[in-house]
Design a protein around this motif. Structure first.
Motif, PDB file in Angstrom:
ATOM      1  N   PRO A  29       0.481   1.030  -2.600  1.00 21.55           N
ATOM      2  CA  PRO A  29       0.825   2.399  -3.013  1.00 21.55           C
ATOM      3  C   PRO A  29      -0.395   3.148  -3.560  1.00 21.55           C
ATOM      4  N   ARG A  30      -0.358   4.463  -3.438  1.00 17.27           N
ATOM      5  CA  ARG A  30      -1.516   5.277  -3.808  1.00 17.27           C
ATOM      6  C   ARG A  30      -1.588   5.550  -5.307  1.00 17.27           C
ATOM      7  N   ARG A  31      -0.445   5.715  -5.962  1.00 17.35           N
ATOM      8  CA  ARG A  31      -0.424   6.082  -7.379  1.00 17.35           C
ATOM      9  C   ARG A  31      -0.417   4.818  -8.229  1.00 17.35           C
ATOM     10  N   ILE A  32      -1.514   4.615  -8.977  1.00 12.69           N
ATOM     11  CA  ILE A  32      -1.764   3.334  -9.643  1.00 12.69           C
ATOM     12  C   ILE A  32      -1.872   3.504 -11.150  1.00 12.69           C
ATOM     13  N   PHE A  33      -1.221   2.601 -11.866  1.00 15.24           N
ATOM     14  CA  PHE A  33      -1.421   2.476 -13.310  1.00 15.24           C
ATOM     15  C   PHE A  33      -2.393   1.322 -13.535  1.00 15.24           C
TER      16      PHE A  33
ATOM     17  N   ASP B 204      -8.720   5.701  -1.461  1.00 11.79           N
ATOM     18  CA  ASP B 204      -7.825   6.852  -1.555  1.00 11.79           C
ATOM     19  C   ASP B 204      -6.643   6.508  -2.462  1.00 11.79           C
ATOM     20  N   VAL B 205      -6.936   6.412  -3.769  1.00 12.41           N
ATOM     21  CA  VAL B 205      -5.894   6.117  -4.747  1.00 12.41           C
ATOM     22  C   VAL B 205      -5.997   7.124  -5.890  1.00 12.41           C
ATOM     23  N   GLU B 206      -4.921   7.217  -6.644  1.00 10.30           N
ATOM     24  CA  GLU B 206      -4.868   8.119  -7.801  1.00 10.30           C
ATOM     25  C   GLU B 206      -4.451   7.310  -9.022  1.00 10.30           C
ATOM     26  N   LEU B 207      -5.297   7.308 -10.049  1.00 11.11           N
ATOM     27  CA  LEU B 207      -4.942   6.648 -11.298  1.00 11.11           C
ATOM     28  C   LEU B 207      -4.061   7.586 -12.108  1.00 11.11           C
ATOM     29  N   CYS B 208      -2.961   7.055 -12.618  1.00  8.06           N
ATOM     30  CA  CYS B 208      -2.009   7.904 -13.320  1.00  8.06           C
ATOM     31  C   CYS B 208      -1.392   7.157 -14.488  1.00  8.06           C
ATOM     32  N   GLU B 209      -0.554   7.845 -15.241  1.00  5.27           N
ATOM     33  CA  GLU B 209       0.117   7.233 -16.379  1.00  5.27           C
ATOM     34  C   GLU B 209       1.205   6.270 -15.896  1.00  5.27           C
TER      35      GLU B 209
ATOM     36  N   GLU C 121       4.338   7.494 -14.090  1.00  2.91           N
ATOM     37  CA  GLU C 121       4.159   8.147 -12.791  1.00  2.91           C
ATOM     38  C   GLU C 121       3.760   7.174 -11.693  1.00  2.91           C
ATOM     39  N   ALA C 122       3.460   5.939 -12.038  1.00  2.01           N
ATOM     40  CA  ALA C 122       2.848   4.996 -11.106  1.00  2.01           C
ATOM     41  C   ALA C 122       3.861   4.385 -10.143  1.00  2.01           C
ATOM     42  N   ASP C 123       3.350   4.015  -8.973  1.00  2.00           N
ATOM     43  CA  ASP C 123       4.127   3.264  -7.991  1.00  2.00           C
ATOM     44  C   ASP C 123       3.648   1.817  -7.879  1.00  2.00           C
TER      45      ASP C 123
END
Length: 282
Positions: free
Chosen positions: A94-98, A113-118, A121-123
């Protein structure tokens, strides 16, 4: 199993060495000069020397660290890290990573191509270690892991080590967090030792150096960790030189001075048969 004093006693006949880093050539605070010299000689004798570490960072960062600790640059040909091996797993997930771990370890995501998030919000979760491994233990993460498990988020563990020695202290690693999560029923993915991807990468590096495929039977693995270095090497078909004064030293004698009978009994209990053992690499 031989009890040896010098690596050179057993290297004839091998084409490559796959050597652990932390606990074998340094302890996180200072390097072991005799280990560097032993690997340097093996390289001079024509063996490809590949350092394989469960560090959750990319190889160039580890090379910088090795130099800072005084490890000879002539002691090895290439460095393969769990961070590099794990990047493929991260890219496919998954792209959205904690992120769980130190900020410095976020280099593992470079060019992905990943997005660090809270957390909310993470997958998916990527664990590179503890936020503050000098004071924290896995117990500090239990409530957070329970929340993540309740959402059934998969965890990618970038360092399967449970614990390492830093100087004279024992420090928890990402593997300890992953173990806690797995015991809760969480899904875990790993690419570092003892898992196959990191060894495949090491063999490719050895082959590129030697100019031909490397037979697993011609590879000598060196390490001190039973569940990572030894298990991974055996699963890959490599012979093992076991460094006995490492993380398991107190299982069979005083630190640095193993009792031979107790060591053999401990290895037998754990169904391990190295080709040789020595307290520290030299």
């Amino acid at each position: 199993m031989q009890f040896i004093d010098r690596l050179s006693q057993i290297t004839p006949g091998y084409q490559a060495i796959v050597c652990d880093v932390w606990g074998v050539i340094h302890n996180g605070e200072w390097s072991f000069p005799a280990a560097s010299k032993a690997l340097e000689k093996a390289g001079a004798d024509g063996l490809a020397v590949i350092l394989v570490t469960n560090a959750p960072r990319r190889a160039d960062r580890i090379i910088e660290q090795l130099g800072g600790l005084g490890v000879l640059s002539t002691a090895y040909d290439r460095v393969v890290t769990s961070g590099d091996a794990t990047r493929g797993v991260i890219a496919e997930g998954p792209r959205r990573i904690f992120h769980i771990g130190k900020d410095i370890e976020q280099t593992v995501y470079e060019e992905l191509d990943v997005e660090l998030c809270e957390e909310r919000e993470a997958d998916a979760i990527v664990c590179t270690g503890l936020f503050n491994d000098e004071v924290e233990t896995p117990a500090d993460y239990v409530e957070q892991l329970r929340r993540l498990r309740a959402r059934d988020l998969p965890m990618i563990c970038a360092n399967p080590d449970i614990m390492v020695e830093r100087g004279t202290r024992h420090i928890y690693c990402a593997g300890a967090i992953a173990r806690e999560y797995q015991q809760m029923g969480g899904r875990i993915s790993m690419a570092g030792k003892p898992h196959k991807p990191i060894y495949d990468l090491a063999l490719r590096e050895a082959a590129s150096l030697l100019g031909h495929e490397v037979d697993a039977a011609k590879v000598l693995a060196i390490g001190d960790g039973l569940l990572t270095d030894v298990k991974g090497a055996v699963n890959s078909g490599f012979d093992v030189l076991y460094i006995s004064a490492g993380i398991h030293a107190l299982e069979y004698g005083e630190h640095g001075r193993p009792d031979h009978d107790a060591l053999e009994a401990w290895l037998k209990k754990n169904s391990v048969t190295p080709v040789a053992t020595m307290p520290m690499l030299a």
